[in-house]
Motif scaffolding. Structure first.
Motif, PDB file in Angstrom:
ATOM      1  N   GLY A   1       0.788  -1.234   0.000  1.00  0.00           N
ATOM      2  CA  GLY A   1       0.000   0.000   0.000  1.00  0.00           C
ATOM      3  C   GLY A   1       0.815   1.277   0.000  1.00  0.00           C
ATOM      4  O   GLY A   1       0.262   2.360   0.146  1.00  0.00           O
ATOM      5  N   TRP A   2       2.131   1.148  -0.158  1.00  0.00           N
ATOM      6  CA  TRP A   2       2.943   2.362  -0.187  1.00  0.00           C
ATOM      7  C   TRP A   2       2.657   3.132  -1.472  1.00  0.00           C
ATOM      8  O   TRP A   2       2.636   2.559  -2.561  1.00  0.00           O
ATOM      9  CB  TRP A   2       4.443   2.045  -0.150  1.00  0.00           C
ATOM     10  CG  TRP A   2       4.892   1.269   1.039  1.00  0.00           C
ATOM     11  CD1 TRP A   2       4.127   0.719   2.017  1.00  0.00           C
ATOM     12  CD2 TRP A   2       6.244   0.949   1.359  1.00  0.00           C
ATOM     13  NE1 TRP A   2       4.910   0.075   2.932  1.00  0.00           N
ATOM     14  CE2 TRP A   2       6.225   0.200   2.556  1.00  0.00           C
ATOM     15  CE3 TRP A   2       7.477   1.218   0.759  1.00  0.00           C
ATOM     16  CZ2 TRP A   2       7.395  -0.284   3.153  1.00  0.00           C
ATOM     17  CZ3 TRP A   2       8.643   0.734   1.343  1.00  0.00           C
ATOM     18  CH2 TRP A   2       8.589  -0.002   2.546  1.00  0.00           C
TER      19      TRP A   2
ATOM     20  N   GLY B   1      10.116   8.650   8.116  1.00  0.00           N
ATOM     21  CA  GLY B   1       9.005   8.765   9.076  1.00  0.00           C
ATOM     22  C   GLY B   1       8.307   7.426   9.184  1.00  0.00           C
ATOM     23  O   GLY B   1       8.641   6.467   8.453  1.00  0.00           O
ATOM     24  N   ASN B   2       7.381   7.350  10.104  1.00  0.00           N
ATOM     25  CA  ASN B   2       6.719   6.067  10.317  1.00  0.00           C
ATOM     26  C   ASN B   2       5.458   6.278  11.142  1.00  0.00           C
ATOM     27  O   ASN B   2       5.493   6.319  12.360  1.00  0.00           O
ATOM     28  CB  ASN B   2       7.675   5.121  11.040  1.00  0.00           C
ATOM     29  CG  ASN B   2       7.090   3.730  11.198  1.00  0.00           C
ATOM     30  OD1 ASN B   2       5.907   3.515  10.962  1.00  0.00           O
ATOM     31  ND2 ASN B   2       7.923   2.793  11.599  1.00  0.00           N
ATOM     32  N   LYS B   3       4.348   6.392  10.446  1.00  0.00           N
ATOM     33  CA  LYS B   3       3.094   6.618  11.167  1.00  0.00           C
ATOM     34  C   LYS B   3       2.651   5.353  11.897  1.00  0.00           C
ATOM     35  O   LYS B   3       1.780   5.412  12.769  1.00  0.00           O
ATOM     36  CB  LYS B   3       2.001   7.112  10.214  1.00  0.00           C
ATOM     37  CG  LYS B   3       0.891   7.841  10.976  1.00  0.00           C
ATOM     38  CD  LYS B   3       0.035   8.728  10.103  1.00  0.00           C
ATOM     39  CE  LYS B   3      -1.087   9.327  10.950  1.00  0.00           C
ATOM     40  NZ  LYS B   3      -1.862  10.342  10.237  1.00  0.00           N
TER      41      LYS B   3
ATOM     42  N   VAL C   1      -0.948   9.659   4.008  1.00  0.00           N
ATOM     43  CA  VAL C   1      -0.144   8.873   4.966  1.00  0.00           C
ATOM     44  C   VAL C   1      -1.070   8.394   6.086  1.00  0.00           C
ATOM     45  O   VAL C   1      -1.800   9.193   6.671  1.00  0.00           O
ATOM     46  CB  VAL C   1       0.992   9.724   5.563  1.00  0.00           C
ATOM     47  CG1 VAL C   1       1.815   8.894   6.546  1.00  0.00           C
ATOM     48  CG2 VAL C   1       1.876  10.281   4.452  1.00  0.00           C
ATOM     49  N   VAL C   2      -1.046   7.099   6.325  1.00  0.00           N
ATOM     50  CA  VAL C   2      -2.012   6.504   7.267  1.00  0.00           C
ATOM     51  C   VAL C   2      -1.307   5.564   8.242  1.00  0.00           C
ATOM     52  O   VAL C   2      -0.165   5.141   8.017  1.00  0.00           O
ATOM     53  CB  VAL C   2      -3.099   5.708   6.514  1.00  0.00           C
ATOM     54  CG1 VAL C   2      -3.905   6.623   5.595  1.00  0.00           C
ATOM     55  CG2 VAL C   2      -2.478   4.551   5.720  1.00  0.00           C
TER      56      VAL C   2
ATOM     57  N   ASN D   1      -0.004   3.193   3.429  1.00  0.00           N
ATOM     58  CA  ASN D   1       1.109   4.086   3.133  1.00  0.00           C
ATOM     59  C   ASN D   1       1.469   4.853   4.391  1.00  0.00           C
ATOM     60  O   ASN D   1       0.765   5.773   4.787  1.00  0.00           O
ATOM     61  CB  ASN D   1       0.712   5.054   2.021  1.00  0.00           C
ATOM     62  CG  ASN D   1       1.875   5.940   1.643  1.00  0.00           C
ATOM     63  OD1 ASN D   1       2.903   5.436   1.189  1.00  0.00           O
ATOM     64  ND2 ASN D   1       1.752   7.239   1.877  1.00  0.00           N
ATOM     65  N   PHE D   2       2.584   4.502   5.025  1.00  0.00           N
ATOM     66  CA  PHE D   2       2.848   5.001   6.372  1.00  0.00           C
ATOM     67  C   PHE D   2       3.854   6.138   6.447  1.00  0.00           C
ATOM     68  O   PHE D   2       4.212   6.556   7.533  1.00  0.00           O
ATOM     69  CB  PHE D   2       3.256   3.837   7.285  1.00  0.00           C
ATOM     70  CG  PHE D   2       4.586   3.228   6.963  1.00  0.00           C
ATOM     71  CD1 PHE D   2       4.784   2.520   5.792  1.00  0.00           C
ATOM     72  CD2 PHE D   2       5.654   3.358   7.834  1.00  0.00           C
ATOM     73  CE1 PHE D   2       6.017   1.955   5.494  1.00  0.00           C
ATOM     74  CE2 PHE D   2       6.887   2.798   7.543  1.00  0.00           C
ATOM     75  CZ  PHE D   2       7.066   2.096   6.376  1.00  0.00           C
TER      76      PHE D   2
END
Lengths: 770, 770
Positions: free
Chosen positions: A399-400, A443-445, A605-606, A615-616
């Protein structure tokens, strides 16, 4: 490409002078009034029940101000996904080195003497060191008190994408191999250290090196059972971290407990031995990897079973293993996947984050097996990767969303600059070339989900009455160069020279805006966005004040090099200092002109779903590494001669700093590939020092060719992508593939030591293929 | 009066616990890595030419890291109105105690030994100690190198208001007396101390107790010849200041110079002896005062000639003398004035600011002479003052605009509560009552003129994700209680309990907003206004975020006690923590909700003209003090039994803190009135210690009755007026007048020592009236 005045230039590091001259103050340099030295008593056995701890002799020693054990302090269990850890072991000590008691004394000698005087009565227990063995019924259970960890499983991940294993039916070639990776230490120069001090109101202040002070604050508050806002973390200069200081190491709560009991500030500073024994080195993994290919090289299916060894406590490892289990997939158009992964407790040093997070392990497996496929299919390894490469605009299997990519360009550039085809053909015996690739996130949600889905950053920019600019961010400097990057971003956006800008170097959770910290490659892309927004906000205000003061239309004004210009005539009409002086003193009551940057990741971004789909982050860094090696057939020694590293960097804000990051990662990657390893003997670490734990020496560092592709990413400052972590991951597989190219054997067990090379050569001689 | 939840309540001091328990960190408690101890070599003669300084032996002493003199460092002259001072004396040393050399060594013993090893060859010069004598031709000239100081005049003030002296023609009674006041030390418990450290970029950081860190920064930068922004001042806890830490004492530039030479941080901490010898005690003055009265008590004219002794250097004294020369006039409807005042250099300890600035000197003269007039005219002293009292709405002789006043009410309240009329009549022999009054300013645009007319203040209020509130101001805490006052103002305006609020206690010129500092009684009125504005701004934002989150109209919402309420139903709808948590993490990218308060004094506040005419602050505090004393006719000892102090306080934000301020000022006033004095013998201070310099002991402290009149001032926070300085000034004249009431003699030379009382009694017996 736009013409920038500062961005894209290799200005000297703003903290370079003070660090090069020894003026920077690290935690170890600090002394507070009345400060005591803390020392930790560690368990000497891999697994033991603590029957009793006699602290009487230690207490009686002159100069000892506090002796603590789990029995005489109040402490709470903590962790990230699993709350399995206590500051001081209570009933069980689960690895040789675990914290069982601690003292605070007037000096180091006294503290050490007191530690020796503490008598611990243990019942030694059968232990387990190997993760695969630990999962078998009947083996010792590390967390006897945890119902759900009977088979020593700390965490489990499993997912299927597309047709999963069923897709192997379409494959013309199926390859299956077991890869294994070792434990490796981050080997920062500054060992862990902190000073804890309570004030009379019950507020705790801790000075210490940490990458994510706000997160450490929260976990520390939990371990001590106090509210988060009652803890203040102040970060002195940091002497390297590489992920290893992104975790609540036990010296934080232990020094706080000692300070509480003694009523004095307490400093704990690890020895190098303690670093190795009780740090949080990289997770070791066993990866059973199967890939299915079509004849033309198309990768059609993947299945993988991971066994990740987290040592005695889980810590951040559930996230790391999840990264291992999935991230490498997004490098290619690979849509049928089945993965199972188990995080396993053993009676060894607990593991933690290390540059690359879980990527180096899985890319070693993936990129080695793809190389094997290229051989067996008779396709050039770079061609095979180009065939499968993911592209800008595509959405990956997890999902990226790739708003920028350039992976194929990195493959082509590395091929060109390494003179790949010719070099490989011309290769002498014992001399070879290998390629490997990777992708890393900025980054990293997913991790930030622990903070309510937060993965933003914020910054404040103050312009004082001298026209001097201060940037305040919650992101910190660990040696990676973020102060310099923020200086350049602010300088470019404001129109003020870098020399007039200071980025507050010290994160202080009572002063700095909240941030997730210098982890997950988020500094430049998220922190930089916030600085950029704050600078634009401050610039707007400066223009407004100048327009009002000068009686000119705001649209006619521009700021460059600390001066206001009339756009039409290019005539200087005022300096930033003049306008700032008037504004601060006569308009703002002494308040500085303040720009605010409040960056939240956009909606695309989720937080990923339970299976890890989503997509994080806002951008991904793709790169290709070519390694040239020679192998000494007598000694088994592998020498790395050249590394070509091509990366779609988006924008190199400071090219020299980017080179520093890439080179550092590659050198750590060489250590990981060839020499670094934890060696246990019956559960006791045998090489906890820089003599026996072998990091690369300068003589072993090859020529490193940094190759930039600058295609700005739309969502990051000046298009820059993250650059800190990615370069380590592909080094080991590139070297392994080069070794195969050189001597025809495939090594699948890190590190690729001379012994293993010799053994493989001997086996090859005997006709066994690798 | 509005109902407030926090304002008007005596909440405990927010910094009380840490100070009462010894946990607060003062400069003297601090230690920096590698820090050296600095010591100063002082001149032993009142006036001397420095012929040579031999530092060789000192340099050779093991452990000595730097020895400096004016010859081997670069230093620049500095001052406020007159740049007459150098960190280290160059050609001349102008008082016994002046700084001639300094050393930095590894410890205090070594530094002291090195100081003794420095050999200075002096040519002793004839000296002058008395200011009046110093003005005569032929006496020694203190500043031989200053053309304009040939008669030792450092500064001259002269002005005429109304008809000036001509108005005496209308007088029915003219009184003329000479009053003189002594030198008095601020006697804070914490002696001067600072630590200086240079970083590798050439930036200087100084930790030290100072009331006005931003101003000290600028003067220090000037003394060192570096740009202001290259200096950072960080203020640790301060153990009292009272004006005495509002000046660039030489230990600041000297420690900076030692740190520069040695390359190490250097701490200098004054001994108590150094404090007395080289501090900046109160200016001594000789005041020839003439007042003209009508029969009915109307004060018709004043003329005064002041001789103010500033010691060897002018420092802030030009401003202090100007205050002495004029401020007392605004207490009454007194419109015909002529004043001349000379600030005179002598070979004594330089003087500086001290609570009350120049007021205690002139009010001693004025209020004593008015008391004499009351006697001679047969009018009750309070009635006479009521007759002449200035009122709200009036503009005083110097242009002060009184938007609030209440002076008459303070006279009436003090009269009532002290049972004035009856008590005075019933007074036994040797037992008496006296009254005196004063007015004091809150803020000072005259002094602030040095900053381009700035006399504002600014504050920042951050609300973090826990709903905890941080207040950042550039005004500092010296013990006066401003942290608590700011807490209460923020609490009241925001609707958040005081426990959820922290005021950053440490001013740091690199972090805090610019401010003029804790001088001129400006903290509550100017700093408080900024905090109030910031709190209102933050509240507005909180309401906006809450309204959006809850889907309610903003006008329906209120914040009280940390919670949001629906105004109609009085139902709690959310907590501040909930709204703050969501806002910070999900709306602001981690930035705190930030309120800004930027307070500038309104246009009716101006920089006075050259003659000193102009309304220079937003409010004035009027008060009346009644003293009850007994006099021991055998010993001459005066015992103060009761003090009634009535003050139009505007609003007592924290009544207990106001009492602390008023009581402290009164006790210092008692010391000034009765016992404190600098005693020189041939230019050498004889009593530089707390044994021989006699501050009041607790046994000598009377019962103090604090009487508040709360009439809110329109331009200050919750109507509060300034409260820190005023109560000291009227104590000496109230006591002197009470002594007259008790024994019938008028003492006009401070302090009113037993010797002087006995002498006056003896003279009275011999028929000489006072």
């Amino acid at each position: 490409m736009a013409e920038y005045s500062t961005v894209g230039k290799s200005i000297p590091r703003v903290d370079g002078l003070e660090k090069a001259t020894g003026k920077a103050v690290f935690t170890g340099d600090m002394h507070l009034p009345g400060m005591l030295t803390g020392k930790i008593k560690r368990c000497a056995y891999p697994f033991a029940k603590i029957l009793s701890i006699n602290t009487e002799k230690a207490r009686k020693l002159t100069g000892v101000k506090a002796v603590i054990t789990a029995k005489n302090v109040t402490q709470f269990s903590y962790g990230y996904v699993v709350d399995d850890e206590l500051p001081l072991a209570n009933t069980y000590a689960r690895y040789a080195g675990e914290e069982v008691a601690a003292v605070a004394a007037i000096d180091e000698d006294t503290a050490e003497e007191a530690i020796d005087l503490i008598e611990v009565e243990y019942e030694k227990l059968p232990y387990v060191l190997d993760a695969e063995e630990a999962m078998k019924p009947g083996t010792p259970v590390v967390h006897l008190n945890r119902e759900n960890a009977k088979q020593n499983i700390a965490h489990h991940v499993e997912f299927i994408r597309g047709q999963g294993e069923a897709a192997f039916k379409q494959a013309d070639l199926i390859l299956e191999q077991r890869f294994s990776t070792q434990v490796a230490h981050q080997a920062y120069l500054e060992t862990q250290a902190c000073i804890a001090q309570w004030d009379i109101s019950g507020k705790l202040t801790v000075w210490g090196a940490t990458q994510n002070p706000f997160y450490i604050r929260n976990v520390l508050a939990g371990a001590l059972g106090i509210p988060e806002h009652q803890v203040r973390i102040i970060v002195p200069s940091i002497g390297g971290a590489f992920g290893g200081k992104g975790y609540l190491h036990p010296h934080f709560p232990i020094s706080a407990l000692l300070a509480k009991v003694s009523g004095k500030p307490v400093k704990i500073e690890y020895t190098r031995e303690e670093e190795f024994i009780s740090g949080r080195p990289r997770i070791s993994e066993i990866i059973d990897l199967r890939l299915g290919f079509k004849k033309d090289g198309t990768i059609i299916a993947k299945s993988a079973a991971l066994i990740a060894n987290c040592g005695a406590y889980a810590g951040v490892c559930p996230y790391i293993m999840a990264a291992s289990a999935s991230r490498a997939d997004s490098l290619y158009r690979l849509f049928n996947i089945k993965v199972t992964a188990n995080l396993v407790y053993t009676n060894t040093t607990p593991r933690g984050p290390f540059r690359g997070f879980g990527n180096p392990q899985m890319f070693f497996a993936m990129e080695s097996l793809i190389d094997q496929a290229a051989s067996e299919l008779g396709i050039d390894p770079i061609e095979l990767r180009l065939k499968n490469a993911i592209h800008k605009g595509e959405t990956t299997v997890h999902g990226w969303i790739l708003k920028s990519c350039g992976f194929d360009k990195t493959l082509r550039l590395a091929r060109e600059k390494s003179n790949w085809s010719k070099s490989r053909q011309k290769s002498d015996k014992y001399h070879g070339f290998g390629v490997a690739c990777q992708v890393h996130n900025g980054g990293n949600k997913a991790i930030a989900a622990a903070q309510g889905g937060y993965d933003g950053s914020s910054a404040i920019i103050n312009v004082d009455q001298y026209g001097k600019v201060k940037v305040i961010s919650g992101e910190g400097e660990l040696g990676q160069g973020i102060l310099t990057v923020f200086t350049q971003i602010a300088s470019e956006a404001l129109g003020v020279p870098p020399n007039d800008i200071t980025v507050m170097p010290q994160v202080d959770t009572d002063v700095s805006p909240f941030s997730f910290g210098a982890v997950a490659d988020r500094g430049t892309v998220l922190g930089g966005n916030a600085v950029l927004m704050a600078a634009k906000d401050a610039r707007k205000q400066l223009l407004e004040y100048a327009a009002a003061k000068l009686g000119l239309p705001i649209d006619d004004l521009d700021i460059k090099h600390g001066k206001f210009y009339d756009k039409d005539s290019s005539k200087e009409v005022a300096t930033v200092r003049e306008i700032a002086h008037d504004t601060v003193l006569n308009k703002l009551g002494g308040a500085y002109i303040t720009g605010r940057g409040e960056y939240r990741v956009p909606d695309f971004v989720v937080v990923p779903d339970k299976s890890g789909y989503g997509n994080f982050c806002i951008c991904y860094t793709f790169s290709t590494t070519v390694a040239e090696v020679s192998v000494d057939s007598d000694t088994g020694q592998v020498n790395v001669l050249n590394i070509w590293h091509a990366v779609n960097i988006g924008r190199a804000i400071n090219p020299a700093a980017c080179e520093g990051q890439v080179e550092g990662g590659i050198i750590q990657g060489i250590g990981y590939a060839l020499s670094e390893d934890y060696i246990w003997n019956q559960g006791i670490l045998e090489n906890p020092n820089f003599t026996d734990y072998k990091v690369p020496l300068s003589a072993g560092v090859p020529k490193i060719h940094c190759l930039w592709i600058e295609e700005p990413n739309p969502d990051s400052p000046f298009g820059a992508k993250c650059i800190a972590e990615h370069s380590l991951s592909p080094v080991a597989p590139a070297i392994a593939n080069a070794i195969y190219n050189a001597i025809g054997v495939r090594l699948k067990d890190l590190p690729l030591s001379p012994e293993k090379v010799l053994k493989a050569l001997a086996e090859k001689k005997r006709g066994n293929k690798g």
